[in-house]
Design a protein around this motif. Structure first.
Motif, mmCIF file in Angstrom:
data_model
loop_
_atom_site.group_PDB
_atom_site.id
_atom_site.type_symbol
_atom_site.label_atom_id
_atom_site.label_comp_id
_atom_site.label_asym_id
_atom_site.label_seq_id
_atom_site.Cartn_x
_atom_site.Cartn_y
_atom_site.Cartn_z
ATOM 1 N N THR A 34 -4.218 28.200 12.520
ATOM 2 C CA THR A 34 -3.464 28.194 13.772
ATOM 3 C C THR A 34 -3.122 26.786 14.244
ATOM 4 O OG1 THR A 34 -5.533 28.278 15.020
ATOM 5 C CG2 THR A 34 -4.446 30.376 14.536
ATOM 6 N N VAL A 35 -3.824 25.772 13.733
ATOM 7 C CA VAL A 35 -3.550 24.386 14.095
ATOM 8 C C VAL A 35 -3.655 23.539 12.837
ATOM 9 C CG1 VAL A 35 -4.265 22.371 15.423
ATOM 10 C CG2 VAL A 35 -4.424 24.650 16.441
ATOM 11 N N ALA A 36 -2.633 22.737 12.585
ATOM 12 C CA ALA A 36 -2.680 21.797 11.468
ATOM 13 C C ALA A 36 -3.060 20.427 12.030
ATOM 14 C CB ALA A 36 -1.336 21.732 10.765
ATOM 15 N N ASP A 37 -4.320 20.065 11.888
ATOM 16 C CA ASP A 37 -4.823 18.794 12.412
ATOM 17 C C ASP A 37 -4.606 17.721 11.349
ATOM 18 O OD1 ASP A 37 -6.037 16.869 13.896
ATOM 19 O OD2 ASP A 37 -8.089 17.531 13.486
ATOM 20 N N LEU A 38 -3.385 17.187 11.304
ATOM 21 C CA LEU A 38 -2.990 16.283 10.229
ATOM 22 C C LEU A 38 -2.887 14.845 10.721
ATOM 23 C CD1 LEU A 38 -0.135 18.405 8.575
ATOM 24 C CD2 LEU A 38 -2.560 18.315 7.948
ATOM 25 N N GLU A 39 -3.244 13.931 9.835
ATOM 26 C CA GLU A 39 -3.039 12.504 10.064
ATOM 27 C C GLU A 39 -1.768 12.057 9.348
ATOM 28 O OE1 GLU A 39 -5.011 10.585 11.861
ATOM 29 O OE2 GLU A 39 -6.703 11.944 12.196
ATOM 30 N N SER A 40 -1.198 10.956 9.808
ATOM 31 C CA SER A 40 -0.087 10.363 9.080
ATOM 32 C C SER A 40 -0.589 9.811 7.748
ATOM 33 C CB SER A 40 0.548 9.225 9.886
ATOM 34 O OG SER A 40 1.190 9.710 11.031
ATOM 35 N N GLN A 41 0.175 10.050 6.701
ATOM 36 C CA GLN A 41 -0.190 9.518 5.400
ATOM 37 C C GLN A 41 0.033 8.012 5.398
ATOM 38 O OE1 GLN A 41 1.089 11.963 2.180
ATOM 39 N NE2 GLN A 41 1.073 10.290 0.697
ATOM 40 N N ARG A 42 -0.914 7.259 4.801
ATOM 41 C CA ARG A 42 -0.856 5.804 4.799
ATOM 42 C C ARG A 42 -0.884 5.278 3.370
ATOM 43 N NH1 ARG A 42 0.313 3.310 9.491
ATOM 44 N NH2 ARG A 42 -0.635 1.480 8.526
ATOM 45 N N LEU A 43 -0.258 4.141 3.146
ATOM 46 C CA LEU A 43 -0.234 3.511 1.832
ATOM 47 C C LEU A 43 -0.412 2.007 1.994
ATOM 48 C CD1 LEU A 43 2.139 4.275 -1.117
ATOM 49 C CD2 LEU A 43 1.873 1.918 -0.350
ATOM 50 N N VAL A 44 -1.233 1.420 1.109
ATOM 51 C CA VAL A 44 -1.423 -0.034 1.054
ATOM 52 C C VAL A 44 -0.981 -0.500 -0.322
ATOM 53 C CG1 VAL A 44 -3.063 -1.933 1.174
ATOM 54 C CG2 VAL A 44 -3.334 0.031 2.688
ATOM 55 N N SER A 45 -0.159 -1.547 -0.360
ATOM 56 C CA SER A 45 0.428 -1.999 -1.616
ATOM 57 C C SER A 45 0.267 -3.507 -1.772
ATOM 58 C CB SER A 45 1.923 -1.649 -1.650
ATOM 59 O OG SER A 45 2.565 -2.266 -2.743
ATOM 60 N N PHE A 46 -0.011 -3.928 -3.010
ATOM 61 C CA PHE A 46 -0.003 -5.336 -3.387
ATOM 62 C C PHE A 46 0.945 -5.490 -4.572
ATOM 63 C CE2 PHE A 46 -4.110 -4.462 -1.492
ATOM 64 C CZ PHE A 46 -4.238 -5.490 -0.564
ATOM 65 N N GLU A 47 1.781 -6.524 -4.515
ATOM 66 C CA GLU A 47 2.787 -6.705 -5.553
ATOM 67 C C GLU A 47 2.978 -8.189 -5.846
ATOM 68 O OE1 GLU A 47 7.577 -5.914 -6.329
ATOM 69 O OE2 GLU A 47 6.537 -4.897 -4.687
ATOM 70 N N ALA A 48 3.133 -8.511 -7.131
ATOM 71 C CA ALA A 48 3.473 -9.858 -7.564
ATOM 72 C C ALA A 48 4.649 -9.754 -8.517
ATOM 73 C CB ALA A 48 2.289 -10.535 -8.250
ATOM 74 N N GLY A 49 5.556 -10.722 -8.453
ATOM 75 C CA GLY A 49 6.727 -10.603 -9.303
ATOM 76 C C GLY A 49 7.438 -11.912 -9.546
ATOM 77 N N LEU A 50 8.280 -11.883 -10.557
ATOM 78 C CA LEU A 50 9.187 -12.968 -10.895
ATOM 79 C C LEU A 50 10.578 -12.379 -11.045
ATOM 80 C CD1 LEU A 50 7.111 -14.690 -13.726
ATOM 81 C CD2 LEU A 50 7.415 -15.582 -11.409
ATOM 82 N N LYS A 51 11.572 -13.052 -10.511
ATOM 83 C CA LYS A 51 12.939 -12.590 -10.713
ATOM 84 C C LYS A 51 13.876 -13.783 -10.728
ATOM 85 C CE LYS A 51 13.090 -11.095 -5.865
ATOM 86 N NZ LYS A 51 13.280 -9.911 -4.997
ATOM 87 N N ALA A 52 14.874 -13.660 -11.581
ATOM 88 C CA ALA A 52 15.857 -14.711 -11.769
ATOM 89 C C ALA A 52 17.156 -14.044 -12.180
ATOM 90 C CB ALA A 52 15.381 -15.697 -12.834
ATOM 91 N N PRO A 53 18.270 -14.752 -12.134
ATOM 92 C CA PRO A 53 19.526 -14.137 -12.576
ATOM 93 C C PRO A 53 19.393 -13.585 -13.994
ATOM 94 C CG PRO A 53 19.962 -16.221 -11.472
ATOM 95 C CD PRO A 53 18.473 -16.120 -11.612
ATOM 96 N N GLY A 54 19.580 -12.262 -14.115
ATOM 97 C CA GLY A 54 19.544 -11.624 -15.421
ATOM 98 C C GLY A 54 18.254 -10.936 -15.783
#
Length: 692
Positions: free
Chosen positions: A494-514
């Motif tokens: 009769t009641v949906a006692d729900l929390e907001s879904q949460r996400l934690v992210s870590f990212e490392a990257g390299l980018k250059a033309p091409g």
């Protein structure tokens, strides 16, 4: 500001109602679409008004990929999957007709709130109100004629808000520069007409892009008709640049159900059948926005309407769902720039009125339990009003000649006012009780729910070489419970006692033309799912890690492109789930291939013609949570080409699934059997494009 109580929500709701509804919907649309023409227009600037892109709003520290308008014109996708497959980390799984399921750095998600994990935008504005998403939302946007499609991979809630949990897809309304017409025909009765109109009237520019398509479908009773329209009006009013847009879509399709049986997609007799010839989906949408910019302020009021009716052929009893919403709001940002720091401050306010009904016309067939717990009649009938308010900022510190730091924060509050128009509980619609412990469909009493969330993002980057960037980011994302998860309950909950879904992210990257490469690690908590008792709960956890890469290089008329992903997505909890599924900690999330990839070779020796071969790969993956059944994966080859006959005429052709590979667009194992959406066999398309 954030509507944490019913009184403040009601005050704001009334204020927004006056702004949105008081003048009438027709007057509102006229105001939004032609605001520049109503006032005395000033001198229009030479530059076209450009709506801020995701990359501009979120900064360079992160993974934003895109497909430009020229590439979309050559792909000419009959389904948006054919375009988005080029972006690493993305898999939009094709369903029947124009239906789809989405994965961005995640598994292909299904269920009531699956669409809430991704934010779909048009010119930077969400195409649906918060909490009222649909898993097939992308068929509402004009991706076929878009000015470009951007995809943010990883959480973007700090800048874009709730639902940008795993990522976001932004489709830009096109700005036609020429007037033209194209005609195309293809396999299984496919036909499409496209048109574009570009005109200038004094200080005003107008652009119209529209298309209509039809297909009989490969499988039995799976034809569709679809129409989309994009209208743009640009002008200048004093110091302001104004860009007004109107986007509309309409879809009428016959829908195919799962074909059952082990490797049924490889069975010459089964793969073209449709066990649900009665299924259908009818949907329309319209969105209007007015973008005002003076170089410092960006102010965008907008309005939206949508309605969808479809047969839930995948449920015993096959009830019909009707959902519709009317919504609008305003998004405002202020830009500043000093010697060492620049950024944006912003606020977003939105109001919605929505409704949903589910009605079953005839009795359920099957076991005594199914017949007894799924009665005919009205299952759900409710209205929901919602208010969403948010404030946010994005900051960019220049730490030196090559270093800079980024930081963003968003505080967002979403309130639902739910009004049940039916009997409370899980009775039949005449108030009588079902056997076997009660009816399946449970209607909670009317009430309010609110969710206030904070999302942040911090990053650092360093420039290197000629246009290269190395970066490191940490970010959080959230998605509030969707309306159907809260109020479309089952089995006595009769009641949906729900929390907001949460996400934690870590990212490392390299980018250059091409080229680019990124490594990420993510964890979610309050993962929302349906457990063994049929209750909606939010106590699940998941974890993901992977690497994404892309590269492009060319020589002597040859261009080679590559995009790929290797990722592992796992459950981080143990629980018995609905449908008899058993989730064990460490199991792979179902429909989450380790490998996804796309490669292309384009040859264009001159201006007259080009040829392009493409191969798309989906790796082996489990198709149930217990990891006891799997799909072997597939590789599909496509070809595209074009021939210019003169300055104003072009022929184009495509062969999709060149080697007639038998594979499944979607594979699943549920209720004791394998289930598939068989992919289409080899298809040919030929067309002509005229510049008028």
């Amino acid at each position: 500001m954030f509507f944490s109580n019913a009184f403040s929500r009601d005050v704001v709701a009334r204020a927004v109602k006056v702004a949105l509804a008081g003048a009438g919907s027709r007057a509102l649309l006229a105001c939004l679409c032609f605001a520049g023409g109503v006032a005395a227009a000033g001198e229009i600037v030479e530059e076209i008004v450009v709506v801020e892109t995701l990359g501009e709003r979120l900064g360079t520290a992160g993974s934003v990929g895109g497909i430009d308008t020229e590439a979309l014109a050559e792909i000419r996708p009959t389904h948006i999957h054919e375009a988005l497959v080029r972006i690493p980390g993305v898999w939009v799984s094709r369903g029947s007709g124009h239906e789809h399921l989405t994965a961005i750095r995640s598994a292909v998600l299904t269920g009531a709130g699956a669409c809430g994990a991704f934010l779909f935008l048009e010119d930077g504005l969400p195409i649906r109100p918060a909490g009222f998403c649909n898993v097939n939302n992308l068929f509402e946007v004009n991706g076929e004629q878009a000015g470009g499609i951007e995809v943010w991979r990883g959480p973007a809630s700090a800048a874009l808000g709730g639902n940008a949990l795993h990522g976001a897809i932004n489709v830009s309304t096109p700005d036609p520069e020429v007037t033209g017409l194209s005609l195309e025909g293809g396999s299984y009765g496919y036909a499409q007409v496209r048109g574009a109109l570009a005109a200038e009237y004094g200080d005003h520019r107008v652009g119209l892009s529209a298309h209509g398509s039809h297909s009989n479908g490969y499988r039995d009773d799976t034809g569709y008709g679809q129409q989309k329209l994009s209208l743009v009006h640009e002008t200048g009013i004093g110091a302001w640049q104004v860009r007004n847009t109107l986007n509309a879509s309409n879809l009428n399709q016959e829908t195919g159900g799962f074909v059952r049986g082990y490797k049924a997609y490889d069975d010459g007799d089964l793969r073209s059948t449709n066990p649900n010839p009665e299924a259908y989906r009818d949907a329309w949408s319209v969105r209007a926005a007015s973008h005002w910019s003076n170089g410092v302020w960006r102010i965008t009021p907008y309005a939206r309407r949508s309605r969808m009716v479809f047969l839930q052929h995948f449920l015993p009893g096959q009830p019909t769902e009707t959902n519709e919403q009317g919504s609008g709001g305003i998004l405002a940002t202020y830009a500043f720039d000093s010697r060492r720091m620049s950024g944006h401050l912003g606020a977003h306010l939105e109001y919605m009125e929505g409704s949903l009904t589910e009605i079953q016309d005839g009795p359920t067939t099957g076991s005594a339990f199914l017949v007894g717990t799924r009665p005919p009649g009205r299952h759900y009938d409710y209205d929901v009003d919602s208010i969403m308010g948010a404030v946010f900022y994005d900051l960019d510190w220049r730490l030196g000649e090559r270093w800079r730091a980024l930081h963003g924060l968003r505080v967002e509050s979403l309130g639902y006012d739910y009004d049940n128009n039916h009997l409370v509980g899980n009775t039949r619609d005449d108030g009588s009780r079902c056997g076997f412990g009660g009816c399946l469909y449970t209607r909670p009493p009317s009430g309010d729910d609110s969710f206030t969330e904070v999302a942040g993002r911090v990053g650092i980057e360093r420039e290197f070489g000629a246009g290269g960037v190395a970066y490191l980011t940490a970010a959080t994302g959230f998605r509030p419970p969707q309306i159907t998860e809260l109020y479309r309950l089952q089995r006595g909950q009769t009641v949906a006692d729900l929390e907001s879904q949460r996400l934690v992210s870590f990212e490392a990257g390299l980018k250059a033309p091409g080229w680019s490469v990124s490594v990420f690690r993510e964890r979610t908590r309050h993962y929302i799912f349906r457990e063994a008792n049929g209750f909606n709960v939010s106590d699940g956890r998941t974890r993901s890690a992977g690497v994404e890469f892309s590269a492009e290089w060319g020589t002597d008329g040859h261009l080679f492109s590559l995009a790929g992903t290797y990722a592992v997505h796992e459950y981080d909890f143990s629980r018995r789930a609905g449908g008899g599924e058993v989730i064990e900690k460490g199991n792979r999330i179902d429909t989450a291939p380790r490998w996804l990839g796309s490669a292309r070779w384009r040859w264009q020796p001159g201006d007259a013609w080009y040829s392009e071969f493409e191969v798309n790969v989906v790796g082996k993956h489990f198709i149930n949570a217990a990891n006891s059944h799997s799909y072997p994966g597939h590789a599909v080859v496509n070809w595209r080409g074009g021939l210019r006959l003169g300055d104003r005429t072009r022929l184009f052709a495509r062969i999709v699934n060149l080697f007639d590979t038998r594979y499944a667009d979607r594979a699943d194992f549920a209720f004791g059997s394998y289930r598939y959406f068989p992919a289409m066999p080899i298809q040919g398309y030929l067309g002509i494009e005229l510049e008028l």
